[in-house]
Every structure is written in structure tokens, then in C-alpha cells.
Design an enzyme around this catalytic site. Structure first.
Site, mmCIF file in Angstrom:
data_model
loop_
_atom_site.group_PDB
_atom_site.id
_atom_site.type_symbol
_atom_site.label_atom_id
_atom_site.label_comp_id
_atom_site.label_asym_id
_atom_site.label_seq_id
_atom_site.Cartn_x
_atom_site.Cartn_y
_atom_site.Cartn_z
ATOM 1 N N HIS A 56 -90.145 -39.466 -13.744
ATOM 2 C CA HIS A 56 -91.369 -40.027 -14.334
ATOM 3 C C HIS A 56 -91.457 -41.549 -14.140
ATOM 4 C CE1 HIS A 56 -92.012 -36.207 -16.503
ATOM 5 N NE2 HIS A 56 -90.726 -36.228 -16.751
HETATM 6 O O1 RIB Z 1 -91.473 -38.422 -20.932
HETATM 7 C C1 RIB Z 1 -90.751 -39.035 -19.884
HETATM 8 C C2 RIB Z 1 -90.302 -40.397 -20.293
HETATM 9 O O2 RIB Z 1 -89.431 -40.313 -21.429
HETATM 10 C C3 RIB Z 1 -89.460 -41.105 -19.209
HETATM 11 O O3 RIB Z 1 -89.624 -42.486 -19.340
HETATM 12 C C4 RIB Z 1 -88.064 -40.710 -19.573
HETATM 13 O O4 RIB Z 1 -87.088 -41.650 -19.082
HETATM 14 C C5 RIB Z 1 -88.127 -40.779 -21.068
HETATM 15 O O5 RIB Z 1 -87.984 -42.154 -21.458
#
Ligand code: RIB
Ligand code: CA
Length: 308
Positions: A239
Site C-alpha cells: 500500500h
Molecule cells: O491499510 C494499509 C496501511 O496500514 C499501510 O500503511 C500499512 O503499512 C498499514 O500502516
């Protein structure tokens, strides 16, 4: 002129992947990296941030900010995805120095030193940004923009049926940032979850001779196992790396201005990002939301950036 940026993160394996892309990008001047509690506890985030910087030894070593406890009752680590140590329990030699300052102090210092120039890329809960606004409410006019990985428009949640993890961990801070007048961009699950990286991505990373390849080849395998065992997925979603890709190559994405708020009280909806899409919209439009991506082009670009 390279774009000045501060990365606020909760490392976290995909945070580490994001740093592998950002710290070696010639178009970015990463003036600081600040830790925030989220995927892991604040002490673990602080150690992991220093460990990642030591492992990568980037061309320019950024200032580092240290996380302190997130007092939100919603907070719980995501060790089921990132491992007990937050970096895939890969046995990395852990690094801790004692001269670093609190994240919010580093953020304030750098924003004040470069008024209007600093973009803040938020890859974790928005705790530190809310603290900056609390310490200096007028500072929002000196921040170029805040880009947040998090939230969801129509993709549902990942930590609950309705909430994405970063917003869920500290919904009150997220609500404050959404309500602020800082120019904001949101990179939500709607795009980050569409970029599924199979084992081919791991195979195409640079070899162990490259510091990014060496680190990612150590910590990514456990993420593939966690996605298979916990999420029933045979591909992973980095992500935070997608958020860096938006910064580096926005033309691979589509975005639109929306009117968004963060739920802070609902029993089943705390942390949900809500958008007013009524014909007679009553909320004011406050955030640029990334809503589409050329998936194949994005995967190819991430691979090229990491191999550059
Ligand atoms: O939902 C995904 C996010 O939450 C990303 O930034 C992952 O590293 C967690 O922090
Ligand atoms: Ca993160």
C-alpha cells in the site's frame, strides 16, 4: 530542483518498501523520515526506522523522528501481517541510537525552515500530523501538502469491515487532519488493493548486491506468507509503495476532489472515511482522492524504480 518531502511511517514491511523507492528517487529530497505508532508499537517503529536506514544507507541520510505512544483506544499492532518485529521477523540486525528527536518536533522544525515547500507523505496513522497542528495551529499555511495512504471510498475496510488500518488506529487525529485547511491527497484502498504483486515481483527485485534488493528479499517473503495465511491472497499489496508511486508518477493514476470526513464514534464504523456524493452535496470538498490506476503500468513502474 528536487521536491522536499517528509515521510511519516509506521514500519511495517510496506513502509520499508516505500522507503526503498523514495530514498533513492532523484526527484525527491527526503529531508526527514518520522516514525509513528501503528503497524507496530512506537519503540518498535523507532527501532525499525533506524534499522531500515542503516540497511539502505541512502545517498542522503534523512533526519529521523521518533514515535511516542498513540493514546487512541483503537490502537493495536498489525503483527499478524508484518511479523512480531514489524519487519517479517527476518533477523535483521536492529539499530537504536539515542540522539533522535520526537517526530512532531522534527516535522515542525523542517516545516518552519522551509515554509510552503514541504510535502508530508503519511504512511501510517495521522497521530504526528495532528500533534503538529495542535502545537502550532497556524502551521497549516506553511505545509505544501499532505499525501495520506489510507481510507477507502468504495473498497470497504481492511482492519474492520468499514475502516482502513491507518485511519482506524487514530480516528480523531485523522478527523482533525481531514478538517484542516492543509492541501490534502488521499491514496485509498480503492487503488492500493488493486495492485496485487505476485512472486514475480520478488523475483524481479535487484539482487543481494543492491541494498534495496537485499532488504526486500529478506522481509517480503514473510509478507507473502501472511497474505496467504491471514488474507487468503496469493499476491501482496504494498500500500505505502503505491503512495510513493503516486508522488513519483501521478500520471499513472486518476483523482478527483471529494468532500470527506472520518468517523470517530460509530461502534462498527470508527475510522471509516465517509464521502458526501449527494447531488445536493452539503459537505465542503476538502481532499483530492486517487480513484483509479493503470495497474499493469504501476507494477512495471514499481519494478523499474526499484531496479534503477
Ligand atoms: O491499510 C494499509 C496501511 O496500514 C499501510 O500503511 C500499512 O503499512 C498499514 O500502516
Ligand atoms: Ca504504513
Amino acid at each position: 530542483m528536487a521536491r522536499k518531502i517528509i515521510i511519516d511511517c509506521d514500519p511495517g514491511i510496506d513502509d520499508a518498501a516505500a522507503l526503498c523507492m523514495a530514498l533513492f528517487a532523484e526527484s525527491l529530497d527526503v529531508v526527514a523520515v518520522t516514525a509513528v505508532e501503528g503497524n507496530v508499537t512506537c519503540d518498535c517503529a523507532n527501532t525499525n526506522l533506524q534499522t531500515i536506514i542503516e540497511q539502505l544507507d541512502p545517498p542522503k541520510i534523512p533526519r529521523l523522528g521518533m514515535a511516542s505512544p498513540n493514546k487512541s483506544s483503537n490502537y493495536r499492532p498489525a503483527t499478524h501481517i508484518h511479523g512480531m518485529d514489524g519487519l517479517g521477523d527476518a533477523g535483521l540486525a536492529k539499530v537504536t541510537h539515542h540522539h533522535s528527536h520526537p517526530s512532531e518536533k522534527i516535522l515542525l522544525d523542517e516545516i518552519r525552515s522551509h515554509p510552503g515547500e514541504i510535502s508530508i507523505l503519511c504512511l501510517g496513522p495521522l497521530t504526528n500530523i495532528a500533534r503538529v497542528l495542535k502545537r502550532d495551529p497556524d502551521i497549516s499555511t506553511s505545509i505544501r501538502e499532505v499525501i495520506m495512504m489510507g481510507g477507502s471510498v468504495s473498497a470497504g475496510g481492511n482492519i474492520t469491515p468499514t475502516a482502513e488500518f491507518n485511519m482506524y488506529c487514530d480516528p480523531h487525529s485523522a478527523a482533525q487532519v481531514f478538517e484542516s485547511d492543509i492541501p490534502k491527497t488521499l491514496v485509498p484502498l480503492d487503488v492500493t488493493q488493486r495492485i496485487g504483486l505476485t512472486l514475480d515481483f520478488l523475483d524481479n527485485l535487484p539482487g543481494e548486491w543492491d541494498r534495496r534488493g537485499a532488504l526486500l528479499r529478506k522481509i517480503l517473503p514473510s509478507l507473502y506468507r501472511a497474505y496467504h495465511n491471514e488474507l487468503g491472497q496469493e499476491s501482496i499489496n504494498l500500500h505505502d509503495a503505491v503512495a510513493v508511486l503516486w508522488v513519483l508518477m501521478p500520471d499513472l493514476f486518476e483523482s478527483t476532489v471529494m468532500a470527506g470526513k472520518v468517523e470517530t464514534t460509530g461502534e462498527h464504523t470508527r475510522g471509516a472515511t465517509i464521502f458526501d456524493r449527494r447531488n445536493q452535496r452539503q459537505w465542503h470538498r476538502n481532499v483530492e482522492v486517487v480513484i483509479d490506476v493503470d495497474v499493469n503500468a504501476a507494477i512495471g513502474a514499481m519494478q523499474r524504480i526499484l531496479n534503477k
